[in-house]
Motif scaffolding. Structure first.
Motif, short mmCIF file in Angstrom:
data_model
loop_
_atom_site.label_atom_id
_atom_site.label_comp_id
_atom_site.label_asym_id
_atom_site.label_seq_id
_atom_site.Cartn_x
_atom_site.Cartn_y
_atom_site.Cartn_z
N UNK B 35 0.68 -1.19 0.04
CA UNK B 35 0.04 -0.17 0.07
C UNK B 35 0.93 1.15 0.02
N UNK B 37 0.06 5.27 1.31
CA UNK B 37 -0.88 5.88 2.07
C UNK B 37 -0.28 7.34 2.02
N UNK B 39 -0.38 11.22 4.02
CA UNK B 39 -0.74 11.82 5.11
C UNK B 39 -0.45 13.49 5.01
N UNK B 41 -1.35 17.58 6.17
CA UNK B 41 -0.92 18.10 7.48
C UNK B 41 -1.91 17.72 8.42
N UNK B 42 -3.20 17.60 7.92
CA UNK B 42 -4.22 17.07 8.98
C UNK B 42 -4.04 15.87 9.35
N UNK B 43 -3.15 14.79 9.04
CA UNK B 43 -2.58 13.82 9.60
C UNK B 43 -3.53 12.68 9.58
N UNK B 44 -4.49 12.84 8.51
CA UNK B 44 -5.39 11.95 8.18
C UNK B 44 -4.80 10.87 7.02
N UNK B 45 -4.53 9.55 7.44
CA UNK B 45 -3.90 8.76 6.39
C UNK B 45 -5.05 8.25 5.28
N UNK B 47 -5.67 6.16 1.87
CA UNK B 47 -5.18 5.28 0.88
C UNK B 47 -4.74 5.98 -0.56
N UNK B 91 3.58 7.35 2.86
CA UNK B 91 4.14 6.06 3.53
C UNK B 91 3.88 4.89 2.58
N UNK B 105 4.84 0.26 8.57
CA UNK B 105 5.06 1.28 7.37
C UNK B 105 6.53 1.84 7.57
N UNK B 106 6.90 2.34 6.19
CA UNK B 106 8.06 2.80 6.04
C UNK B 106 8.01 4.20 6.75
N UNK B 107 9.60 4.93 6.89
CA UNK B 107 9.85 6.07 7.38
C UNK B 107 9.04 7.30 6.81
#
Lengths: 114, 115
Positions: B35, B37, B39, B41-45, B47, B91, B105-107
């Motif tokens: 996958x 994803x 993200x 600035x709102x922090x919502x992940x 897809x 991510x 998750x990756x960094x």
């Protein structure tokens, strides 16, 4: 279809205080996850629920963290007492049977511990 | 242990241009999903795209596509015709355990889009 709902969106507390986060998954999603995301990093899993059962909580710091998912729907993640290092974003995600491979995330709760 | 590596902490692209974000992973499984994803600035992940490992064809979702190299365990994301709204953290994620689908998750890669 409503997405994953989390509250509060932001929380600021002093260390040693308790705090709780709430998550309402997508309707019909049996699997629920809690992740913690530290600044500048990817999320890390804390706990996974299948319905009301916690089936993987190996990454949950059990001395201060607890979680519950009564009736297999809403879930609450609690920290007591909070420490400075707990400052992070706490993300909830859910997964349904229809698309078993895909997790849908809520907006997260940003916790700041002073 | 399964790991996901994103080697580019930051990337920059000019609006309307194309950018590719890299991701490599480690697994001993043969059938799995991958996958990307987004993200903001709102922090919502959110897809962006998913790839099923048993499918030879690379997944495509509008301006987003992947280059999936199973043997090399590489899963890069290509964003075409970049838009200002594409600016975000990206991510790459892999389910470490197919039964539970717990994501590793990756960094992350921070993508900046220049007007």
């Amino acid at each position: 279809e409503a997405g994953v709902v989390q509250s509060p969106r932001y929380k600021i507390i002093e260390k040693k205080q308790p705090v709780a986060f709430w998550c309402n998954p997508i309707s019909g999603h049996n699997t629920l996850y809690w992740y913690r995301q530290n600044l500048g990093q990817g999320p890390e899993l804390l706990i996974r629920y299948e319905n009301e059962e916690a089936v993987d909580d190996s990454q949950l710091p059990k001395d201060r963290f607890s979680a519950e998912r009564l009736k297999g729907v809403d879930s609450t993640l609690k920290i007591q007492p909070a420490e400075l290092g707990d400052s992070a974003v706490y993300l909830c995600a859910s997964r349904g049977l229809g698309r078993p491979d895909t997790q849908y995330f809520g907006p997260g709760t940003r916790l700041t511990v002073l | 242990a399964q790991t996901v590596t994103q080697s580019q902490p930051e990337m920059s692209v000019q609006e309307a241009e194309t950018v590719t974000l890299s991701c490599t992973y480690d697994t001993s499984e043969s059938d799995y999903y991958l996958f990307w994803y987004k993200q903001p600035p709102s922090r919502q992940m959110i897809l962006v795209i998913r790839q099923e490992a048993y499918k030879q064809q690379n997944a495509t979702e509008n301006r987003f596509s992947v280059n999936f190299q199973k043997a090399a365990k590489s899963f890069s994301l290509k964003i075409s015709d970049s838009q200002l709204g594409d600016a975000a953290m990206y991510f790459c994620a892999y389910p470490a355990n197919n039964a539970g689908n717990m994501l590793t998750f990756g960094g992350g890669t921070r993508l900046m889009v220049k007007p």
